[in-house]
Write a protein that holds these residues in place. Structure first.
Motif, short mmCIF file in Angstrom:
data_model
loop_
_atom_site.label_atom_id
_atom_site.label_comp_id
_atom_site.label_asym_id
_atom_site.label_seq_id
_atom_site.Cartn_x
_atom_site.Cartn_y
_atom_site.Cartn_z
N VAL A 64 14.67 11.93 -7.34
CA VAL A 64 13.69 11.32 -6.42
C VAL A 64 13.72 12.03 -5.07
N ASN A 75 5.53 10.41 -7.02
CA ASN A 75 5.54 9.53 -5.84
C ASN A 75 4.56 10.02 -4.76
N LYS A 76 4.44 11.34 -4.63
CA LYS A 76 3.58 11.89 -3.59
C LYS A 76 2.10 11.74 -3.94
N CYS A 107 10.24 0.51 -9.67
CA CYS A 107 9.35 0.61 -8.51
C CYS A 107 10.04 0.17 -7.22
N TYR A 109 11.83 1.78 -5.25
CA TYR A 109 12.16 2.86 -4.31
C TYR A 109 11.84 2.58 -2.84
N SER A 140 3.61 -3.20 -7.10
CA SER A 140 3.46 -1.86 -7.69
C SER A 140 3.82 -1.83 -9.17
N VAL A 151 1.53 5.83 -10.85
CA VAL A 151 2.18 4.79 -10.05
C VAL A 151 1.12 4.10 -9.22
N GLU A 155 6.42 3.50 -5.10
CA GLU A 155 7.14 4.72 -5.48
C GLU A 155 8.24 4.35 -6.47
N ASP A 157 11.93 5.20 -8.67
CA ASP A 157 13.27 5.79 -8.56
C ASP A 157 13.99 5.45 -9.87
#
Ligand code: AMP
Ligand code: MG
Length: 331
Positions: A64, A75-76, A107, A109, A140, A151, A155, A157
């Motif tokens: 991550v 994630n980005k 989710c 993160y 999320s 996603v 974010e 992880d």
């Protein structure tokens, strides 16, 4: 703020060496913030080294924090073409999230990041920041659609399941290659394959949460044995300790009275996800889910070691626990 973090978890479990005349080969590597060993009995050099490379490759894909990993891109950008591993992990993670009522949630993160775990910027966030992140996490989701991982709203992880997933993948690969006996150790994730060449059971120690040796040993046939503990990664601030297993419902480090949970199951990915979830859920809820799922567990609090009844014949307490812990078997 004082930081006391065990960044490199050498091994949450202590392995008792397999004494036999059969030759073995051990491959060593470090990835996913931990050191790893894969020991294969017989002519196992190529297979053991392949496992080590697999662990490194999965880390590169799932990290991550690495800016160029698949998970970082997910994630980005909110979506990414899903590799087979990413798709399987998402499916497994969502299943564990469902059966644990969200105690395990990849989710999570935004909360993990807020507290500084994984980034190293440890701090105690204020209540408003935590409440906002709790809402983000609750809203999320992560899914696989038309070959893409997507996603929604947050974010991910995979730190709570990736090592177990890797251990399980290695175990299956070793079996396909015909390995008769092997032991994989990825930090707190142990996966044994087959039977020990000398015919004895695998003996796997459970680390003491206070850092002094083991609290006892499990004698097992082929199994996954995975530990989650508050002592494995934490920081201190203003005289309080904050650890890395976050309760997605409160946004704070889980405060269930447990200091360590070990799950014994067939599948290492399931065992890994469940050990994290059980830590959040607390002993009573976790033990009832363990019974429903047919997995076993060892729950350690400050003064008690509780084991599911399936471990009655397998567990041998260490003499050092006498007078320190009460040992109980759950019905
Ligand atoms: P483990 O050591 O397997 O218990 O996993 C702990 C790691 O999983 C943390 O360092 C986070 O990266 C992540 N994590 C923390 N809390 C949760 C949670 N409630 N659900 C899923 N993953 C989590
Ligand atoms: Mg876990």
């Amino acid at each position: 703020m004082k930081k006391t973090v065990s960044l490199l978890v050498l091994s949450a479990l202590f392995l008792t060496a397999c004494q036999s005349d059969v030759q073995s080969y051990t491959a060593y590597t470090a990835a996913m913030d931990t050191s790893a060993t894969v020991t294969v009995y017989g002519d196992g050099k190529a297979a053991a080294e392949e496992c080590a490379r697999l662990f490194e490759a999965l880390d590169a894909e799932l990290s991550v924090t690495a800016s160029d990993s698949l998970v970082a891109m997910l994630n980005k950008n909110g979506s990414v073409s899903a590799s087979e591993d990413l798709a399987s992990l998402i499916e497994k993670a969502n299943y564990i999230c469902d059966i644990t009522d969200g105690a395990f949630n990849v989710c999570v993160y935004p909360l993990v990041k807020l507290w500084g775990f994984t980034t190293g910027a440890y701090r105690v966030p204020d209540g408003e920041e935590i409440a906002a992140a709790v809402d983000t996490v609750a809203a999320s989701s992560v899914t696989v659609k038309d070959g893409f991982a997507v996603v929604g709203g947050g974010e991910v992880d995979f730190g709570g399941i990736a090592k177990g997933y890797a251990a399980e993948k290695m175990a299956q690969m070793l079996k396909e290659r015909g390995a008769g006996a092997a032991i994989i150790s990825l930090g707190g994730n142990i996966r044994t394959v087959g039977k020990k060449p000398n015919g004895e059971k695998w003996r796997i120690g459970i680390n003491s949460p206070t850092g002094d040796g083991v609290i006892g040993t499990l004698s097992l046939d082929e199994a996954a044995v995975v530990t989650s503990g508050s002592y494995l990664r934490y920081f201190e601030a203003d005289g309080k300790t904050y650890h890395h297993i976050i309760d997605p419902a409160s946004g704070y480090p889980a405060d269930s009275g447990l200091v360590s949970v070990t799950v014994v199951a067939e599948d290492a990915a399931l065992a890994d996800g469940l050990s994290t979830a059980f830590f959040v859920m607390g002993k009573e809820k976790a033990a009832s889910l363990a019974a429903k799922l047919g997995v076993n567990a060892v729950f350690i609090t400050e003064d008690t070691i509780s084991l599911t009844k399936g471990l009655r014949e397998s567990f041998t307490p260490d003499s050092s626990v006498e007078g320190v812990y009460t040992i109980k078997y759950l019905s």
